[in-house]
Scaffold this motif. Structure first.
Motif, PDB file in Angstrom:
ATOM      1  N   PRO A 196      38.435 -71.910 -86.469  1.00  0.00           N
ATOM      2  CA  PRO A 196      39.324 -73.043 -86.781  1.00  0.00           C
ATOM      3  C   PRO A 196      40.474 -72.572 -87.664  1.00  0.00           C
ATOM      4  O   PRO A 196      40.267 -71.814 -88.609  1.00  0.00           O
ATOM      5  N   ARG A 197      41.683 -73.011 -87.356  1.00  0.00           N
ATOM      6  CA  ARG A 197      42.869 -72.593 -88.105  1.00  0.00           C
ATOM      7  C   ARG A 197      43.302 -73.630 -89.133  1.00  0.00           C
ATOM      8  O   ARG A 197      44.169 -73.374 -89.934  1.00  0.00           O
ATOM      9  N   ARG A 198      42.697 -74.794 -89.064  1.00  0.00           N
ATOM     10  CA  ARG A 198      43.037 -75.848 -90.012  1.00  0.00           C
ATOM     11  C   ARG A 198      41.795 -76.252 -90.770  1.00  0.00           C
ATOM     12  O   ARG A 198      40.706 -76.307 -90.222  1.00  0.00           O
ATOM     13  N   CYS A 199      42.012 -76.538 -92.019  1.00  0.00           N
ATOM     14  CA  CYS A 199      40.928 -77.002 -92.866  1.00  0.00           C
ATOM     15  C   CYS A 199      41.547 -78.036 -93.802  1.00  0.00           C
ATOM     16  O   CYS A 199      42.227 -77.686 -94.761  1.00  0.00           O
ATOM     17  N   ASP A 200      41.370 -79.301 -93.469  1.00  0.00           N
ATOM     18  CA  ASP A 200      42.068 -80.369 -94.165  1.00  0.00           C
ATOM     19  C   ASP A 200      41.487 -80.721 -95.526  1.00  0.00           C
ATOM     20  O   ASP A 200      42.081 -81.489 -96.262  1.00  0.00           O
ATOM     21  N   SER A 201      40.333 -80.188 -95.840  1.00  0.00           N
ATOM     22  CA  SER A 201      39.755 -80.477 -97.152  1.00  0.00           C
ATOM     23  C   SER A 201      39.344 -79.173 -97.815  1.00  0.00           C
ATOM     24  O   SER A 201      39.279 -78.129 -97.177  1.00  0.00           O
ATOM     25  N   THR A 202      39.087 -79.249 -99.108  1.00  0.00           N
ATOM     26  CA  THR A 202      38.629 -78.055 -99.815  1.00  0.00           C
ATOM     27  C   THR A 202      37.108 -78.013 -99.876  1.00  0.00           C
ATOM     28  O   THR A 202      36.534 -77.207-100.586  1.00  0.00           O
ATOM     29  N   GLU A 203      36.450 -78.868 -99.100  1.00  0.00           N
ATOM     30  CA  GLU A 203      34.993 -78.847 -98.979  1.00  0.00           C
ATOM     31  C   GLU A 203      34.609 -77.883 -97.866  1.00  0.00           C
ATOM     32  O   GLU A 203      35.387 -77.610 -96.963  1.00  0.00           O
ATOM     33  N   SER A 204      33.396 -77.389 -97.911  1.00  0.00           N
ATOM     34  CA  SER A 204      32.910 -76.504 -96.856  1.00  0.00           C
ATOM     35  C   SER A 204      32.707 -77.283 -95.567  1.00  0.00           C
ATOM     36  O   SER A 204      32.251 -78.424 -95.579  1.00  0.00           O
ATOM     37  N   ASN A 205      33.066 -76.664 -94.450  1.00  0.00           N
ATOM     38  CA  ASN A 205      32.901 -77.230 -93.121  1.00  0.00           C
ATOM     39  C   ASN A 205      32.004 -76.302 -92.318  1.00  0.00           C
ATOM     40  O   ASN A 205      31.945 -75.109 -92.599  1.00  0.00           O
ATOM     41  N   VAL A 206      31.371 -76.845 -91.284  1.00  0.00           N
ATOM     42  CA  VAL A 206      30.458 -76.057 -90.466  1.00  0.00           C
ATOM     43  C   VAL A 206      30.752 -76.296 -88.987  1.00  0.00           C
ATOM     44  O   VAL A 206      30.968 -77.439 -88.571  1.00  0.00           O
ATOM     45  N   GLN A 207      30.775 -75.212 -88.221  1.00  0.00           N
ATOM     46  CA  GLN A 207      30.889 -75.300 -86.763  1.00  0.00           C
ATOM     47  C   GLN A 207      30.020 -74.222 -86.139  1.00  0.00           C
ATOM     48  O   GLN A 207      29.741 -73.196 -86.761  1.00  0.00           O
TER      49      GLN A 207
END
Length: 149
Positions: free
Chosen positions: A45-56
């Motif tokens: 993913p090239r976008r991360c709209d939050s500073t929280e951790s994301n998972v994919q």
């Protein structure tokens, strides 16, 4: 798989806001070749709209990622069956340590200007895919070679 017979982290990657590598460490045979690394990088993913951790999950790999206010994205890659919380702790440990060491300036220029600190931090967190440390204070002390106290 490492010499201990298990793997925890397959890769740790930091990309700038245009998808260029700032730092990338690969720990498993399925990511040793440049073509395999490029294929993975093209799918992150090239976008991360939050500073929280994301998972994919991408190509049977669990990807935990987090963006910085400076537009840089940090990725911790593990096997699809790996524990999401462990990978998140690894990511958060490295991210928080670098944020503290670089005085809350996690942008591409600052990371590149301080690449030795970035590489030392990643090496203090992960060795050959095995997690060594996740506590930011302990990591920082080891990177700066200071006594904890």
């Amino acid at each position: 798989m490492n010499e201990l017979g298990f793997e925890l982290v397959k890769a740790f990657i930091i990309l700038d806001d245009t998808g260029n590598r700032i730092c990338a460490k690969y720990y498993t045979d399925d990511l040793k070749e440049q073509a395999q690394q490029s294929a993975l990088l093209s799918k992150l993913p090239r976008r991360c709209d939050s500073t929280e951790s994301n998972v994919q999950i991408i190509d049977n790999r669990l990807i935990v990622f987090k963006g910085s206010p400076g537009g840089v994205i940090f990725y911790c890659v593990g096997a699809e069956t790996e524990n999401e919380m462990i990978l998140t702790a690894v990511l958060e440990g490295a991210f928080t340590t670098l944020d503290q060491l670089l005085r809350h300036s996690l942008d591409a220029r600052t990371l590149l200007d301080n690449l030795e600190l970035v590489l030392l931090t990643v090496d203090e967190v992960i060795d050959d895919g095995v997690i060594l440390e996740i506590d930011p204070k302990a990591i920082r002390n080891r990177v700066l070679m200071t006594e904890s106290g």
